[in-house]
Design a protein around this motif. Sequence first.
Motif, short mmCIF file in Angstrom:
data_model
loop_
_atom_site.label_atom_id
_atom_site.label_comp_id
_atom_site.label_asym_id
_atom_site.label_seq_id
_atom_site.Cartn_x
_atom_site.Cartn_y
_atom_site.Cartn_z
N TRP A 1 -9.09 2.43 6.33
CA TRP A 1 -9.14 0.96 6.43
C TRP A 1 -9.99 0.54 7.63
O TRP A 1 -10.15 1.29 8.61
CB TRP A 1 -7.73 0.40 6.61
CG TRP A 1 -6.93 0.37 5.34
CD1 TRP A 1 -7.33 0.76 4.10
CD2 TRP A 1 -5.57 -0.09 5.20
NE1 TRP A 1 -6.31 0.57 3.20
CE2 TRP A 1 -5.22 0.05 3.85
CE3 TRP A 1 -4.61 -0.60 6.09
CZ2 TRP A 1 -3.97 -0.30 3.35
CZ3 TRP A 1 -3.37 -0.95 5.59
CH2 TRP A 1 -3.06 -0.81 4.24
N SER B 1 -6.19 -8.31 0.64
CA SER B 1 -5.82 -7.49 1.80
C SER B 1 -7.02 -6.72 2.32
O SER B 1 -7.97 -6.45 1.56
CB SER B 1 -4.74 -6.51 1.33
OG SER B 1 -4.61 -5.43 2.24
N ILE B 2 -6.93 -6.31 3.59
CA ILE B 2 -7.95 -5.41 4.13
C ILE B 2 -7.97 -4.08 3.38
O ILE B 2 -8.90 -3.29 3.51
CB ILE B 2 -7.69 -5.12 5.63
CG1 ILE B 2 -6.26 -4.59 5.83
CG2 ILE B 2 -7.95 -6.36 6.47
CD1 ILE B 2 -6.07 -3.81 7.09
N TYR C 1 -2.73 -0.10 -4.50
CA TYR C 1 -2.58 -1.49 -4.03
C TYR C 1 -3.96 -2.09 -3.76
O TYR C 1 -4.28 -3.20 -4.22
CB TYR C 1 -1.72 -1.47 -2.76
CG TYR C 1 -1.69 -2.74 -1.96
CD1 TYR C 1 -1.09 -3.89 -2.45
CD2 TYR C 1 -2.23 -2.79 -0.66
CE1 TYR C 1 -1.03 -5.06 -1.69
CE2 TYR C 1 -2.16 -3.94 0.11
CZ TYR C 1 -1.57 -5.07 -0.41
OH TYR C 1 -1.51 -6.21 0.35
N PRO D 1 -4.82 -9.17 7.05
CA PRO D 1 -4.59 -7.95 7.84
C PRO D 1 -3.08 -7.65 7.85
O PRO D 1 -2.32 -8.33 7.15
CB PRO D 1 -5.07 -8.35 9.24
CG PRO D 1 -5.75 -9.67 9.09
CD PRO D 1 -5.19 -10.32 7.86
N SER E 1 0.78 -1.25 0.00
CA SER E 1 0.00 0.00 0.00
C SER E 1 0.81 1.29 0.00
O SER E 1 0.55 2.19 -0.79
CB SER E 1 -0.95 0.00 1.20
OG SER E 1 -0.21 -0.14 2.40
C1 AKB Z 1 -0.01 -3.12 3.84
O1 AKB Z 1 0.08 -2.47 4.90
O2 AKB Z 1 0.00 -2.62 2.71
C2 AKB Z 1 -0.17 -4.62 3.95
C3 AKB Z 1 -1.61 -5.02 3.93
C4 AKB Z 1 -2.48 -4.71 5.08
O3 AKB Z 1 -2.05 -5.59 2.97
N1 AKB Z 1 0.47 -5.11 5.13
#
Ligand code: AKB
Length: 326
Positions: free
Chosen positions: A276, A115-116, A140, A168, A77
């Motif tokens: 998020w 991903s979250i 992302y 997460p 991200s």
């Molecule tokens: C991020 O912080 O980008 C990753 C994720 C939560 O997918 N760790």
Amino acid sequence: METKVLIIGANGQLGSVLTKTLRNKFGGKNVIASDLIMQENSEGIFEEIDATDICRIQEVVVQYSITQIYHLAAILSAKGEENPLSTWEINMKTLFNVLEVSRKNSIDKVFFPSSIAVYGEDAPLENTPNDAYLNPATVYGISKAAGENWAYYYFIKYGLDVRSIRYPGVIGYQSLPGGGTTDYAVDIYHKAVLEEEFSCFLNEDTTLPMIFMEDVIRATIELMDTPIENITVRTSYNVSGISFSPSEVVAEIRKLYPDFSVNYKPDFRQDIAARWPKSIDDSRAAKDWGWKSEYTLEDITIIMIHKLKEQYELNSKHLETLLHRN
Ligand code: AKB
């Protein structure tokens, strides 16, 4: 037929640990690790693969008669925001390459981590349901949301068994994360053990969903082992570990290091984290394949501190031996 696994992105935070687990499960000769370059300390079978090159993936799949692919390579991200278009290009191209090679070679199962980060402001950010609206605010997150839909498409259209979990933030002592918004939750333990001040790029009260490495590896294996008829989510499963804010993890660390010092300097990652979820509803994973997290923040803190201390002590002993060798 014997299971033969290819891991793409095996040098990464999760890949390095998952590779070991899968080698224990399937045997060293049946698990092929791959990444852009081979690391010096690499063990077992390793192939250099640039996953943007479909011919190279195809070559390795044929060479080892691969039956399962774990596609872990992606730009995360925070790093992804530096160059949105090339992040999109890389995250999507590598996924399409894996899906196409898998379809053409009749691969049994594919794992694609989401991903979250697929969620955004329009989802309820507390106990976010699996099927909540997705409006990601990072490239992302957009690439993961699109990837989930492509996974679904390949399942519906071609019967390709693609399975996915929305990870997460992952916390582990075995490896370092790189380029994520949740990375602080690993870095903070390293600073505590080194007895250095920690500068946190998130506000102290920013709660995010996190998960311990042991839990996330178990979740991944459990999902991949689940009988196909039990899998009802073909985009991606929410999986929850625990949720905490920087101030909560600091309070836990101070039980062991009372003088641990932290300053808060929120940067652009604060804006990402603010959109998020704070916590995740993982009832679909619980229902379909019995998912249940096993680690609390207290457990994680005790294990992280203990293991990192051990690693730093070993490293300094090794350095001393090297320095005094001659
Ligand atoms: C991020 O912080 O980008 C990753 C994720 C939560 O997918 N760790």
